[in-house]
Design a protein around this motif. Sequence first.
Motif, PDB file in Angstrom:
ATOM      1  N   LEU A  88       4.683  72.888  14.794  1.00  0.00           N
ATOM      2  CA  LEU A  88       5.990  73.108  14.823  1.00  0.00           C
ATOM      3  C   LEU A  88       6.956  72.198  15.369  1.00  0.00           C
ATOM      4  O   LEU A  88       7.997  72.111  14.745  1.00  0.00           O
ATOM      5  N   GLY A  89       6.319  71.160  15.039  1.00  0.00           N
ATOM      6  CA  GLY A  89       7.040  70.034  15.808  1.00  0.00           C
ATOM      7  C   GLY A  89       7.587  69.745  16.367  1.00  0.00           C
ATOM      8  O   GLY A  89       8.927  68.929  16.292  1.00  0.00           O
ATOM      9  N   TYR A  90       7.778  71.091  17.745  1.00  0.00           N
ATOM     10  CA  TYR A  90       9.438  70.453  18.828  1.00  0.00           C
ATOM     11  C   TYR A  90       8.087  69.028  19.946  1.00  0.00           C
ATOM     12  O   TYR A  90       7.260  69.324  19.295  1.00  0.00           O
ATOM     13  N   ARG A  91       9.125  68.420  20.282  1.00  0.00           N
ATOM     14  CA  ARG A  91       8.768  67.298  21.350  1.00  0.00           C
ATOM     15  C   ARG A  91       8.276  67.922  22.360  1.00  0.00           C
ATOM     16  O   ARG A  91       7.378  66.961  22.615  1.00  0.00           O
ATOM     17  N   ASN A  92       8.759  68.906  23.140  1.00  0.00           N
ATOM     18  CA  ASN A  92       7.783  69.776  24.484  1.00  0.00           C
ATOM     19  C   ASN A  92       8.221  71.271  24.726  1.00  0.00           C
ATOM     20  O   ASN A  92       9.472  71.723  23.096  1.00  0.00           O
ATOM     21  N   PHE A  93       7.567  71.288  24.895  1.00  0.00           N
ATOM     22  CA  PHE A  93       7.875  73.338  25.812  1.00  0.00           C
ATOM     23  C   PHE A  93       9.356  73.519  25.971  1.00  0.00           C
ATOM     24  O   PHE A  93       9.707  74.836  25.027  1.00  0.00           O
ATOM     25  N   ASN A  94      10.284  72.983  26.356  1.00  0.00           N
ATOM     26  CA  ASN A  94      11.339  73.257  26.851  1.00  0.00           C
ATOM     27  C   ASN A  94      12.364  73.131  24.846  1.00  0.00           C
ATOM     28  O   ASN A  94      13.243  73.759  25.624  1.00  0.00           O
ATOM     29  N   VAL A  95      12.295  72.542  24.006  1.00  0.00           N
ATOM     30  CA  VAL A  95      12.936  71.943  22.887  1.00  0.00           C
ATOM     31  C   VAL A  95      12.806  72.592  22.404  1.00  0.00           C
ATOM     32  O   VAL A  95      13.863  73.511  21.976  1.00  0.00           O
ATOM     33  N   PHE A  96      11.641  73.680  22.295  1.00  0.00           N
ATOM     34  CA  PHE A  96      10.757  74.818  21.546  1.00  0.00           C
ATOM     35  C   PHE A  96      11.708  76.125  22.234  1.00  0.00           C
ATOM     36  O   PHE A  96      12.594  76.866  21.350  1.00  0.00           O
ATOM     37  N   LEU A  97      11.629  76.395  24.146  1.00  0.00           N
ATOM     38  CA  LEU A  97      12.402  77.217  23.847  1.00  0.00           C
ATOM     39  C   LEU A  97      13.919  77.086  23.949  1.00  0.00           C
ATOM     40  O   LEU A  97      14.651  78.216  23.538  1.00  0.00           O
ATOM     41  N   ASN A  98      14.771  76.553  24.131  1.00  0.00           N
ATOM     42  CA  ASN A  98      16.205  75.862  23.965  1.00  0.00           C
ATOM     43  C   ASN A  98      16.631  75.857  22.214  1.00  0.00           C
ATOM     44  O   ASN A  98      17.471  76.365  21.843  1.00  0.00           O
ATOM     45  N   ASN A  99      15.601  75.782  21.698  1.00  0.00           N
ATOM     46  CA  ASN A  99      15.828  76.352  20.327  1.00  0.00           C
ATOM     47  C   ASN A  99      16.253  77.212  19.598  1.00  0.00           C
ATOM     48  O   ASN A  99      16.961  78.127  18.980  1.00  0.00           O
ATOM     49  N   HIS A 100      15.632  78.059  20.523  1.00  0.00           N
ATOM     50  CA  HIS A 100      16.042  79.708  20.510  1.00  0.00           C
ATOM     51  C   HIS A 100      16.863  80.393  20.747  1.00  0.00           C
ATOM     52  O   HIS A 100      17.473  80.884  20.077  1.00  0.00           O
ATOM     53  N   ARG A 101      17.157  79.719  21.889  1.00  0.00           N
ATOM     54  CA  ARG A 101      17.887  80.553  22.903  1.00  0.00           C
ATOM     55  C   ARG A 101      19.718  79.980  21.634  1.00  0.00           C
ATOM     56  O   ARG A 101      20.279  80.319  21.760  1.00  0.00           O
ATOM     57  N   ILE A 102      19.692  78.272  21.500  1.00  0.00           N
ATOM     58  CA  ILE A 102      21.006  78.150  20.438  1.00  0.00           C
ATOM     59  C   ILE A 102      21.299  78.807  19.602  1.00  0.00           C
ATOM     60  O   ILE A 102      22.089  78.822  19.029  1.00  0.00           O
ATOM     61  N   GLU A 103      19.968  79.213  18.870  1.00  0.00           N
ATOM     62  CA  GLU A 103      19.538  80.353  17.620  1.00  0.00           C
ATOM     63  C   GLU A 103      20.291  81.955  18.161  1.00  0.00           C
ATOM     64  O   GLU A 103      21.434  82.457  17.467  1.00  0.00           O
ATOM     65  N   GLU A 104      20.480  81.625  18.913  1.00  0.00           N
ATOM     66  CA  GLU A 104      20.924  83.398  18.970  1.00  0.00           C
ATOM     67  C   GLU A 104      22.205  83.045  19.987  1.00  0.00           C
ATOM     68  O   GLU A 104      23.169  83.723  19.445  1.00  0.00           O
ATOM     69  N   ALA A 105      22.499  82.225  20.640  1.00  0.00           N
ATOM     70  CA  ALA A 105      23.895  81.464  21.440  1.00  0.00           C
ATOM     71  C   ALA A 105      24.817  81.284  19.619  1.00  0.00           C
ATOM     72  O   ALA A 105      25.590  81.526  19.698  1.00  0.00           O
ATOM     73  N   LYS A 106      24.281  80.739  18.791  1.00  0.00           N
ATOM     74  CA  LYS A 106      24.636  80.642  17.613  1.00  0.00           C
ATOM     75  C   LYS A 106      25.568  81.762  16.551  1.00  0.00           C
ATOM     76  O   LYS A 106      26.220  82.095  16.367  1.00  0.00           O
ATOM     77  N   ALA A 107      25.011  82.914  16.760  1.00  0.00           N
ATOM     78  CA  ALA A 107      24.704  83.993  16.263  1.00  0.00           C
ATOM     79  C   ALA A 107      25.597  84.584  17.108  1.00  0.00           C
ATOM     80  O   ALA A 107      26.680  85.685  16.320  1.00  0.00           O
ATOM     81  N   ALA A 108      25.353  85.117  18.718  1.00  0.00           N
ATOM     82  CA  ALA A 108      26.716  85.431  19.148  1.00  0.00           C
ATOM     83  C   ALA A 108      28.233  84.637  18.998  1.00  0.00           C
ATOM     84  O   ALA A 108      29.024  85.105  18.707  1.00  0.00           O
ATOM     85  N   LEU A 109      28.139  83.609  18.871  1.00  0.00           N
ATOM     86  CA  LEU A 109      29.232  82.424  18.657  1.00  0.00           C
ATOM     87  C   LEU A 109      30.106  82.852  17.819  1.00  0.00           C
ATOM     88  O   LEU A 109      30.979  83.145  17.064  1.00  0.00           O
ATOM     89  N   ALA A 110      28.892  83.404  16.118  1.00  0.00           N
ATOM     90  CA  ALA A 110      30.281  83.655  15.009  1.00  0.00           C
ATOM     91  C   ALA A 110      30.241  84.926  14.507  1.00  0.00           C
ATOM     92  O   ALA A 110      30.496  85.168  14.192  1.00  0.00           O
ATOM     93  N   ASP A 111      29.477  85.880  15.675  1.00  0.00           N
ATOM     94  CA  ASP A 111      30.542  87.339  15.466  1.00  0.00           C
ATOM     95  C   ASP A 111      31.748  87.219  15.647  1.00  0.00           C
ATOM     96  O   ASP A 111      31.572  87.642  16.872  1.00  0.00           O
TER      97      ASP A 111
END
Length: 157
Positions: A88-111
């Motif tokens: 998947l190309g992520y530097r570590n597990f936390n970056v992977f998790l944060n990416n998913h969290r941020i995508e959800e937050a971006k959708a909520a902020l744009a709603d």
Amino acid sequence: ILAGFVVAIAWSLMRIRGEAIFAIAEQPAAMATVSNGSTASDKKLLDALMRLMADERIYRHEGITIGVLATRLSVPEYKLRRLINQQLGYRNFNVFLNNHRIEEAKAALADPLQAEVPVITIAMDAGFQSLGPFNRAFKATTGVTPSEYRRHNEARV
């Protein structure tokens, strides 16, 4: 006589190719290489991981670690770590998790329906524990703060 014997053995060993000495075992069918360089078992693991992330939104759970996720997927932790880092190309597990969290937050902020919801609430709903780490991760990913992102999206509507 001994020197002649050593020379004969050395000469015969020099004629043998490395592949004959160190034969590579054939891969079992389950480990057959898939077109993108991953194996069939990696593909199944990736599908199961993405299903957990998309359907169950496991990244929202408090205390989620790579060990917990590996146990949930019934795979050794090192396999999951290798998949996240190499496939998947992520530097570590936390970056992977944060990416998913941020995508959800971006959708909520744009709603537009969530325009009155505070940023901290969106951050906590996405799985962040506090506002500081959320703001830092969000800005590192998008280049703007969550509030700026929301204002930019409101202006487009």
